[in-house]
Design an enzyme around this catalytic site. Structure first.
Site, short mmCIF file in Angstrom:
data_model
loop_
_atom_site.label_atom_id
_atom_site.label_comp_id
_atom_site.label_asym_id
_atom_site.label_seq_id
_atom_site.Cartn_x
_atom_site.Cartn_y
_atom_site.Cartn_z
N LYS A 85 91.75 -83.29 50.47
CA LYS A 85 92.68 -83.50 49.34
C LYS A 85 93.05 -84.97 49.36
CE LYS A 85 97.30 -81.62 48.21
NZ LYS A 85 98.03 -82.77 47.85
P1 FBP Z 1 102.35 -83.09 44.29
O1 FBP Z 1 101.32 -82.49 43.38
O2 FBP Z 1 103.73 -82.71 43.88
O3 FBP Z 1 102.14 -84.57 44.46
O4 FBP Z 1 102.13 -82.39 45.71
C1 FBP Z 1 101.00 -82.69 46.51
C2 FBP Z 1 101.48 -83.06 47.90
O5 FBP Z 1 100.41 -83.35 48.75
C3 FBP Z 1 102.35 -81.99 48.53
O6 FBP Z 1 101.61 -81.04 49.22
C4 FBP Z 1 103.23 -82.81 49.42
O7 FBP Z 1 104.48 -82.25 49.61
C5 FBP Z 1 103.36 -84.09 48.69
O8 FBP Z 1 102.28 -84.22 47.82
C6 FBP Z 1 103.39 -85.26 49.63
O9 FBP Z 1 103.39 -86.44 48.90
P2 FBP Z 1 103.67 -87.82 49.58
O10 FBP Z 1 103.33 -87.68 51.04
O11 FBP Z 1 102.79 -88.78 48.87
O12 FBP Z 1 105.10 -88.11 49.38
#
Ligand code: FBP
Length: 266
Positions: free
Chosen positions: A190
């Site tokens: 991802k």
């Molecule tokens: P979003 O689609 O809301 O960006 O979520 C994806 C994700 O990977 C979540 O699983 C995680 O909580 C968040 O983004 C972490 O984002 P970051 O580390 O960039 O703050």
């Protein structure tokens, strides 16, 4: 080794993972735009949409999820992906680190996980520790035949202090993170959207046949979000893992309908 295509988290080779680990990663602030999203059962219900191939939860919410399914006799809940590590925004650290709070054994034997997830911060001062933890996770997941999704987010001092990189969305950084997913043994990686379809192609060129999913990011309009998803899929991506762009919407069903078409039907 079973193919991830035979697991419940994919459909026609693609995935839509509903990520709901934000209460850990960002805190309740992410629920403020849509206060009902603070209630896990609201998001569990959203996950019943046929577009969703997995819901990603931290251990405590995963326990809650399984109880909710039983108590309400839910028979169409999304497959469960247990996020094994996570970290809060509260801690003061010298660099990024995401400690493990759940073992693969607990996720599979006690939570009946369909998949497991692990966040990797390559480029952090703590990369070495995370690699060692990931090795144990990856080998245990193989024993239980559950697919591994790596949240591959290179960040931290190694990226910040390297003039060759503009930041964590730099296409070179995203491609490097994706490549690590391949080399460390994930089934799905991802990645942050690198800002353009060309950037996603660069990622695809680096990962062989490894499945890639786009990380949703902060909330934007339906049109903007769908444009990024379409660009990703056209460039060879296998779907998305999305949180805020779903649960921060009053009625996410319309967007989920459109995503279902883009990801699984077109
Ligand atoms: P979003 O689609 O809301 O960006 O979520 C994806 C994700 O990977 C979540 O699983 C995680 O909580 C968040 O983004 C972490 O984002 P970051 O580390 O960039 O703050």
């Amino acid at each position: 080794m079973e193919s991830v295509d035979d697991s419940p988290i994919t459909r026609n080779g693609n995935s839509l993972i509903l990520a709901y680990d934000h209460g850990t990663e960002h805190g309740p602030v992410d629920f403020e735009p849509m206060p009902k999203s603070a209630d896990p059962t609201h998001v569990f219900e959203v996950g019943r949409h046929s577009a969703v191939t997995a819901i990603a939860l931290q251990k405590g919410n995963a326990e809650y999820y399984r109880n909710w399914e039983t108590e309400h006799a839910v028979d169409d809940a999304a497959p469960l992906l247990v996020k094994l590590n996570g970290n809060s925004n509260l801690a003061k650290r010298d660099d990024y680190y995401s400690p493990k709070q759940c073992s693969v054994e607990y996720a599979v034997e006690h939570l009946d996980a369909d998949a497991i997830g692990y966040t990797m911060y390559a480029g952090s001062l703590h990369e070495d520790e995370m690699w060692k933890e990931f090795r144990e996770v990856q080998e245990a997941a193989r024993q239980y035949s559950v697919p591994i999704v790596m949240w591959s987010y290179p960040r931290g001092k190694g990226i910040q202090e390297n003039d060759a990189y503009s930041g964590q969305d730099d296409p070179d950084v995203v491609a490097y993170g994706g490549r690590l997913g391949l080399e460390l043994g994930a089934d799905v990686v991802k990645c942050k959207y690198p800002g353009s379809q060309e950037g996603w192609r660069q990622l695809e060129d680096a990962v062989g046949d490894l499945k890639t999913v786009m990380s949703g990011g902060s909330k934007r309009s339906d049109e903007e979000f769908l444009a990024d998803v379409s660009a990703t899929v056209e460039a060879g991506g296998n779907g998305l893992a999305v949180g805020r762009n779903i649960f921060q919407r009053e009625n996410p069903e319309g967007l989920l309908d459109k995503l279902e078409t883009v990801l699984f039907e077109e």
